[in-house]
Design a protein around this motif. Sequence first.
Motif, PDB file in Angstrom:
ATOM      1  N   PHE A  46      13.380 -11.430  88.772  1.00  0.00           N
ATOM      2  CA  PHE A  46      13.815 -10.213  89.463  1.00  0.00           C
ATOM      3  C   PHE A  46      15.320  -9.991  89.310  1.00  0.00           C
ATOM      4  CE2 PHE A  46       9.705 -10.418  91.698  1.00  0.00           C
ATOM      5  CZ  PHE A  46       9.352  -9.081  91.617  1.00  0.00           C
ATOM      6  N   THR A  47      16.098 -11.066  89.128  1.00  0.00           N
ATOM      7  CA  THR A  47      17.522 -10.906  88.825  1.00  0.00           C
ATOM      8  C   THR A  47      17.702 -10.181  87.493  1.00  0.00           C
ATOM      9  OG1 THR A  47      18.100 -12.921  90.042  1.00  0.00           O
ATOM     10  CG2 THR A  47      19.692 -12.122  88.421  1.00  0.00           C
ATOM     11  N   GLY A  48      16.883 -10.548  86.509  1.00  0.00           N
ATOM     12  CA  GLY A  48      16.927  -9.857  85.224  1.00  0.00           C
ATOM     13  C   GLY A  48      16.598  -8.387  85.359  1.00  0.00           C
ATOM     14  N   TYR A  49      15.563  -8.070  86.158  1.00  0.00           N
ATOM     15  CA  TYR A  49      15.240  -6.667  86.411  1.00  0.00           C
ATOM     16  C   TYR A  49      16.416  -5.945  87.063  1.00  0.00           C
ATOM     17  CZ  TYR A  49      10.223  -7.064  85.307  1.00  0.00           C
ATOM     18  OH  TYR A  49       9.015  -7.213  84.673  1.00  0.00           O
ATOM     19  N   GLY A  50      17.101  -6.636  87.976  1.00  0.00           N
ATOM     20  CA  GLY A  50      18.237  -6.015  88.660  1.00  0.00           C
ATOM     21  C   GLY A  50      19.385  -5.705  87.711  1.00  0.00           C
ATOM     22  N   ILE A  51      19.658  -6.596  86.761  1.00  0.00           N
ATOM     23  CA  ILE A  51      20.758  -6.382  85.819  1.00  0.00           C
ATOM     24  C   ILE A  51      20.457  -5.197  84.892  1.00  0.00           C
ATOM     25  CG2 ILE A  51      22.052  -7.455  83.919  1.00  0.00           C
ATOM     26  CD1 ILE A  51      21.621 -10.130  85.270  1.00  0.00           C
ATOM     27  N   LEU A  52      19.204  -4.839  84.751  1.00  0.00           N
ATOM     28  CA  LEU A  52      18.818  -3.688  83.924  1.00  0.00           C
ATOM     29  C   LEU A  52      19.077  -2.351  84.617  1.00  0.00           C
ATOM     30  CD1 LEU A  52      15.385  -4.994  82.543  1.00  0.00           C
ATOM     31  CD2 LEU A  52      17.492  -4.741  81.241  1.00  0.00           C
ATOM     32  N   PHE A  53      19.829  -2.343  85.720  1.00  0.00           N
ATOM     33  CA  PHE A  53      19.947  -1.154  86.580  1.00  0.00           C
ATOM     34  C   PHE A  53      20.480   0.073  85.839  1.00  0.00           C
ATOM     35  CE2 PHE A  53      24.244  -2.605  86.557  1.00  0.00           C
ATOM     36  CZ  PHE A  53      25.051  -1.533  86.899  1.00  0.00           C
ATOM     37  N   LEU A  54      21.248  -0.107  84.758  1.00  0.00           N
ATOM     38  CA  LEU A  54      21.819   1.030  84.026  1.00  0.00           C
ATOM     39  C   LEU A  54      21.217   1.154  82.620  1.00  0.00           C
ATOM     40  CD1 LEU A  54      24.004   3.177  84.677  1.00  0.00           C
ATOM     41  CD2 LEU A  54      25.667   1.720  83.504  1.00  0.00           C
ATOM     42  N   SER A  55      20.131   0.453  82.382  1.00  0.00           N
ATOM     43  CA  SER A  55      19.619   0.334  81.011  1.00  0.00           C
ATOM     44  C   SER A  55      19.036   1.628  80.456  1.00  0.00           C
ATOM     45  CB  SER A  55      18.551  -0.772  80.951  1.00  0.00           C
ATOM     46  OG  SER A  55      17.464  -0.456  81.802  1.00  0.00           O
ATOM     47  N   MET A  56      18.641   2.574  81.328  1.00  0.00           N
ATOM     48  CA  MET A  56      18.040   3.817  80.851  1.00  0.00           C
ATOM     49  C   MET A  56      19.048   4.954  80.770  1.00  0.00           C
ATOM     50  SD  MET A  56      15.085   2.796  80.181  1.00  0.00           S
ATOM     51  CE  MET A  56      14.531   4.390  79.609  1.00  0.00           C
ATOM     52  N   ALA A  57      20.335   4.659  80.843  1.00  0.00           N
ATOM     53  CA  ALA A  57      21.349   5.717  80.773  1.00  0.00           C
ATOM     54  C   ALA A  57      21.567   6.206  79.349  1.00  0.00           C
ATOM     55  CB  ALA A  57      22.667   5.214  81.363  1.00  0.00           C
ATOM     56  N   ALA A  58      21.230   5.398  78.364  1.00  0.00           N
ATOM     57  CA  ALA A  58      21.514   5.778  76.970  1.00  0.00           C
ATOM     58  C   ALA A  58      20.557   6.851  76.457  1.00  0.00           C
ATOM     59  CB  ALA A  58      21.461   4.547  76.071  1.00  0.00           C
ATOM     60  N   THR A  59      19.275   6.791  76.813  1.00  0.00           N
ATOM     61  CA  THR A  59      18.304   7.702  76.211  1.00  0.00           C
ATOM     62  C   THR A  59      18.506   9.164  76.601  1.00  0.00           C
ATOM     63  OG1 THR A  59      16.732   6.957  77.914  1.00  0.00           O
ATOM     64  CG2 THR A  59      16.517   6.004  75.727  1.00  0.00           C
ATOM     65  N   PRO A  60      18.799   9.521  77.868  1.00  0.00           N
ATOM     66  CA  PRO A  60      19.052  10.942  78.140  1.00  0.00           C
ATOM     67  C   PRO A  60      20.286  11.469  77.422  1.00  0.00           C
ATOM     68  CG  PRO A  60      19.517   9.628  80.101  1.00  0.00           C
ATOM     69  CD  PRO A  60      18.816   8.747  79.117  1.00  0.00           C
ATOM     70  N   VAL A  61      21.302  10.627  77.251  1.00  0.00           N
ATOM     71  CA  VAL A  61      22.493  11.047  76.505  1.00  0.00           C
ATOM     72  C   VAL A  61      22.110  11.387  75.069  1.00  0.00           C
ATOM     73  CG1 VAL A  61      24.708  10.266  75.572  1.00  0.00           C
ATOM     74  CG2 VAL A  61      24.109   9.756  77.947  1.00  0.00           C
ATOM     75  N   ILE A  62      21.286  10.550  74.443  1.00  0.00           N
ATOM     76  CA  ILE A  62      20.905  10.780  73.050  1.00  0.00           C
ATOM     77  C   ILE A  62      19.988  11.992  72.935  1.00  0.00           C
ATOM     78  CG2 ILE A  62      19.710   9.788  71.065  1.00  0.00           C
ATOM     79  CD1 ILE A  62      20.662   7.047  72.061  1.00  0.00           C
ATOM     80  N   ARG A  63      19.026  12.151  73.854  1.00  0.00           N
ATOM     81  CA  ARG A  63      18.157  13.329  73.822  1.00  0.00           C
ATOM     82  C   ARG A  63      18.989  14.608  73.920  1.00  0.00           C
ATOM     83  NH1 ARG A  63      12.603  11.883  74.762  1.00  0.00           N
ATOM     84  NH2 ARG A  63      12.384   9.943  75.921  1.00  0.00           N
ATOM     85  N   ALA A  64      19.962  14.625  74.835  1.00  0.00           N
ATOM     86  CA  ALA A  64      20.794  15.817  75.018  1.00  0.00           C
ATOM     87  C   ALA A  64      21.628  16.101  73.776  1.00  0.00           C
ATOM     88  CB  ALA A  64      21.693  15.643  76.237  1.00  0.00           C
TER      89      ALA A  64
END
Length: 447
Positions: free
Chosen positions: A365-383
């Motif tokens: 669950f610590t690993g899941y927590g560190i992923l907190f910003l991991s999905m920020a790249a894809t909306p930037v690239i889609r846009a």
Amino acid sequence: MEAPFPLLVATKAPTILPAERRCHTWVSPVLFLGTVALGLQAPLCTQYLWDRLGAQLGYNGSAASGSAGCGNASGAGDLRQQELETLVSHWNLYINLAGFFVALFSVTVFGPWSDSVGRRPALILPAAGMALQAAIYLLVMYLRLHVGYFLLGRILCSLMGDYNLILASCFAYVADISDQRSRTFRIAILEACLGVAGMLASIIGGQWLKAQGYINPFWLVFAVSLAAALYAALCLQESVKESKPAKLFTLSHYMSVYRLYAAPGYQRSRQKLVLYSLTFFLIVTIHFGAKDIFVLYELSSPLCWGSDLIGYGSAASYLTYLSSLAGLRALQLCLEDTWVAELGLLSNVSGLVVISLASTTPLMFTGYGILFLSMAATPVIRAKLSKLVDEKDQGALFASVACVEGLCSLVATGVFNALYPASLHFMKGFPFLFGAIILLIPAALIG
């Protein structure tokens, strides 16, 4: 401004801003319901395969009972457990392969077609296809049919566009009704919608499976898929301003996708289109590949998670969509979108490294927590991709992005489902470490 048609953007933007405020939230329920269906179905399908195939092998570790992966008391060295893990991962590969090749044909037809006839038909068809797939899965469970019939359900769903067409049509819908300045955040809102729906589905699915088994949760998959189709048909307003009839089966749809990347003129924009597409491919491949084996990784020793903990873990992975939305909005106040994407990749790399070493529930669950910003790249690239093409080509663009996502799913399934059983004897979490290393490539490309 990165768009190759600045005059067109400048003249259109004032007329679409009112539609943005009026229509943006209306497409979200379709994406929400479709994601709930997918979020329920994917982990439940893996666990069902685990139980059915495990029973055939005489293995007594049950996914539904909460003793998954630990029933034979011999831990990671148990050869029968490794045989089952390999068999389940191979069936996941077969099902994804069956879906990809059919969806590659259908999405590249329906996406450009929606540029002419409108987005609503391209939302209704895949939602109805997901309902049909759920119905076939229910028949397999009720009648105890061979699990090979899962392939039939996936193929029929893919013929109607599959979930990737819902994604493509929803993002094209938002591109139709938004201006360039707000597009990144609007797309991030849709991706956050994915997270809310996936988190809800994961919690419900894990607890429901533990209480009542597989059949009732799959009835919910059928119901929400059907509800998404009905909502798109009866409630959603059309975003294409001048929709007109168009032939469905014609080579012109494929040519419209080809022209995005190969047509002469605007060479700099075409180069950016290719580079951003490559970056998107690498990021999403690692994302899909990691998600493909999360359940297997958690089912077996040393974690030995039951269906409830698997549901919480899947919910934690979906929570990154919401935390990434909040982080993106905050970081946009002081950083360019490119730097936000770089920070998102740093979060992704760090989280995967921790998960690769996780041998206890708190560390996972610590690993899941560190992923907190991991999905920020894809909306930037889609846009950024959306800003590089004309407004009339948004459907073709997001259809090509959907095909890239389908290819991501294929490559991710093939690589990670082959790498996982191959690495069991020396490092069980090696696929996650491998993914973290690969993510350094898109970080360099964006930089």
